[in-house]
Design an enzyme around this catalytic site. Structure first.
Site, short mmCIF file in Angstrom:
data_model
loop_
_atom_site.label_atom_id
_atom_site.label_comp_id
_atom_site.label_asym_id
_atom_site.label_seq_id
_atom_site.Cartn_x
_atom_site.Cartn_y
_atom_site.Cartn_z
N ASP A 317 60.82 16.86 54.84
CA ASP A 317 60.26 18.02 55.59
C ASP A 317 61.43 18.49 56.28
OD1 ASP A 317 60.27 15.44 56.98
OD2 ASP A 317 59.57 16.68 58.82
N GLU A 318 61.23 19.83 56.73
CA GLU A 318 62.29 20.51 57.56
C GLU A 318 63.65 20.31 57.18
OE1 GLU A 318 59.17 20.78 61.39
OE2 GLU A 318 60.52 18.88 61.30
C1 TNX Z 1 56.64 18.72 62.47
S1 TNX Z 1 55.30 17.75 60.39
C2 TNX Z 1 57.46 17.79 61.72
C3 TNX Z 1 57.77 16.27 62.81
C4 TNX Z 1 57.53 16.70 64.22
C5 TNX Z 1 56.20 17.41 64.35
C6 TNX Z 1 55.65 17.35 65.69
C7 TNX Z 1 56.56 17.34 59.85
C8 TNX Z 1 56.65 16.86 58.14
N1 TNX Z 1 57.59 17.32 60.68
O1 TNX Z 1 59.36 15.94 62.56
O2 TNX Z 1 57.43 15.45 64.84
O3 TNX Z 1 56.39 18.64 63.79
O4 TNX Z 1 54.41 18.02 65.63
#
Ligand code: TNX
Length: 501
Positions: A317-318
């Site tokens: 993710d991200e």
């Molecule tokens: C998004 S959801 C993230 C996390 C954070 C979360 C907080 C996701 C796959 N990544 O790194 O902890 O939001 O709500």
């Protein structure tokens, strides 16, 4: 029905006017003669009931006619009940629980448990209820809608002890969930011992959000969590988040890191390179260095060897620090490594940017990048942040929690259908649902409980109960009955004003 207040709502409930079943000093628990896994299930029930009732509750094998007053567990019943389905018959003189598989017996016992008074949860006879230990007569036939019903705990942002993880597992068990996803690594902490890379835990495990001391699980600790979960027919899914969310690993082995500059942080760190803030997206492993893939291979090999369950979560993710192509190449190589070590890869929805193998699972959380996986024919685990993220605040007044995905009151967590979440995603492409508990804002198990209860049971029902058999008003009435149970268990919860507790 009023007496059959079970969460999640079972598929079929046929109440009866007959007198209830009563547990007494003479009650025995009877198992199939050839015991096996069913023996464990019977022992679990005895262990639940002995402290509160102070009855001996002997567990005895035997296939003959059950002694009067017994609780009888049998393997069998229609194969259509599947791996986790069961049939429970409660009559004045006996309880008969049948299931094709031991897991079904365990799920069925959670129904029996909830039919008994909340006092069964008490740890000591001193808390014994004056009322009798009765369960209402009737028949329940039950099986889950989805195969994957999970809870995630982020032990990286804040570390939780083995004992606390077990408390989370206990909650999953009470609501018939079958998957415990452990988010074992992130920017702020690496939480699992890897022998070939000792600095991961020793250096990467030394802090957490806000600068606390962090921690990590030894292989023995991890084995204990896996064993405890398996006893409850819960599969542990370990996650190593990659290529982003990797600062703790990079602090331990800087040669694999290609991150952007670290955001400013306000507290001193115990080792250079560690991070205690909560910004995301800036860290990344180098997608183009062989050292990275040797690292991933070491970690995946050891983690796969210590994980009996079929899945290994690779995060994904991200990632703001790589181009789409660089990211896709990374995901494809890591996917192959996971498969080579005998596991089924699962990753956050962004992994659909890569070419997925048919077995690979994508975990939806935010946007329609989940459709990239669906279009490749891959299955989804649904964790829509605006409904299933139990780290969101309930209301603006909630002290703990984040708010980026909106406020998630109980009804919001409950009132949705996985097969209607977004166009193009049908029942067939959904493997199940999962509630992630990210812990940027949560450092204690009692805080975790407050965010989980009552939303985790809501999500459990979304995953277990057929859409046509559940509705908000029914849930609202049934969940109210759970609060006394939580108090008996010493659990913290949010008394949502949407429920007449
Ligand atoms: C998004 S959801 C993230 C996390 C954070 C979360 C907080 C996701 C796959 N990544 O790194 O902890 O939001 O709500």
């Amino acid at each position: 029905m009023a007496q059959h207040r079970v969460v999640p709502q079972p598929d079929v409930v046929e109440p009866s006017d007959a007198p209830p079943f009563t547990i007494t000093a003479q009650t025995a628990i009877v198992l199939p003669a050839d015991g096996g896994e069913a023996a464990r299930v019977g022992e679990w029930l005895a262990a639940l009931l002995r402290p509160s009732t102070a009855f001996p509750l002997p567990v005895t094998p035997g296939d003959g006619p059950a002694p009067a007053g017994a609780i009888v567990l049998r393997l069998g019943g229609p194969a259509s009940l599947g791996d986790e389905g069961y049939e429970l018959r409660v009559a004045a003189d006996s309880v008969l629980l049948r299931a094709p598989r031991a897991a079904g017996l365990f799920r069925g016992l959670q129904t029996l448990r909830q039919l008994l008074p909340p006092g069964v949860e008490a740890e000591q006879g001193a808390m014994r209820m004056a009322a009798a230990w009765t369960a209402p007569a009737g028949r329940v036939v039950d099986r889950p809608r989805f195969a994957w019903r999970g809870g995630m705990l982020d032990v990286s942002r804040h570390f939780f002890t083995v004992k606390e993880v077990k408390q989370y597992v206990d909650l999953l068990a009470l609501y018939k969930m079958n998957t415990m996803h452990l988010h074992l690594s992130d920017d702020q902490g690496w939480r699992i011992q890897i022998d070939s890379r000792p600095r991961l835990a020793q250096v990467g495990g030394r802090t957490q959000v806000g600068g606390g001391e962090g921690g990590y699980y030894t292989k023995q600790d991890y084995a204990e969590i896996v064993r405890y979960a398996a006893e409850r027919f819960i599969t542990v899914v370990p996650e190593i988040d990659m290529p982003g969310h990797t600062n703790a690993a990079i602090a331990a082995y800087p040669e694999i890191g290609c991150s952007r500059p670290m955001p400013a942080q306000t507290v001193p760190v115990p080792e250079p390179g560690l991070y205690t803030g909560i910004q995301v997206g800036w860290s990344t492993l180098c997608h183009d260095k062989e050292a990275t893939y040797r690292f991933v291979d070491d970690v995946v090999r050891e983690l796969a060897a210590m994980t009996p369950g079929p899945y290994l979560h690779i995060g994904g993710d991200e990632v703001a620090a790589l181009t789409r192509d660089q990211y896709a190449t990374f995901v494809e190589r890591v996917q192959d490594i996971v498969v080579r070590h005998g596991k089924i890869p699962i990753g956050w929805e962004e992994i659909g940017k890569g070419k997925l193998r048919p077995q690979t699972i994508a975990q939806q959380w935010q946007s329609d990048t989940a459709m990239l996986a669906v279009r490749q024919g891959n299955k989804l685990v649904l964790s829509p942040a605006s409904k299933a993220y139990v780290d969101m605040k309930y209301t603006p007044a909630t002290e703990l929690g984040l708010r980026w995905a909106g406020f998630v009151e109980l009804r919001t967590a409950y009132d949705w259908d996985p097969a209607a979440l977004f166009p193009g995603v049908t029942e067939q492409s959904v493997l199940g649902v999962e509630a992630p508990l990210w812990t940027e804002s949560v450092s204690t198990i009692s805080g975790a409980q407050y965010l989980l209860l009552p939303r985790l049971p809501a999500l459990a029902e979304v995953g277990w109960t057929a859409q046509g058999k559940r509705d908000w008003e029914g849930f609202r009435a049934r969940i109210a009955g759970q609060a006394t149970r939580w108090r008996m268990l010493g659990l913290n919860y949010y008394p949502s004003p949407q429920v007449a507790w």
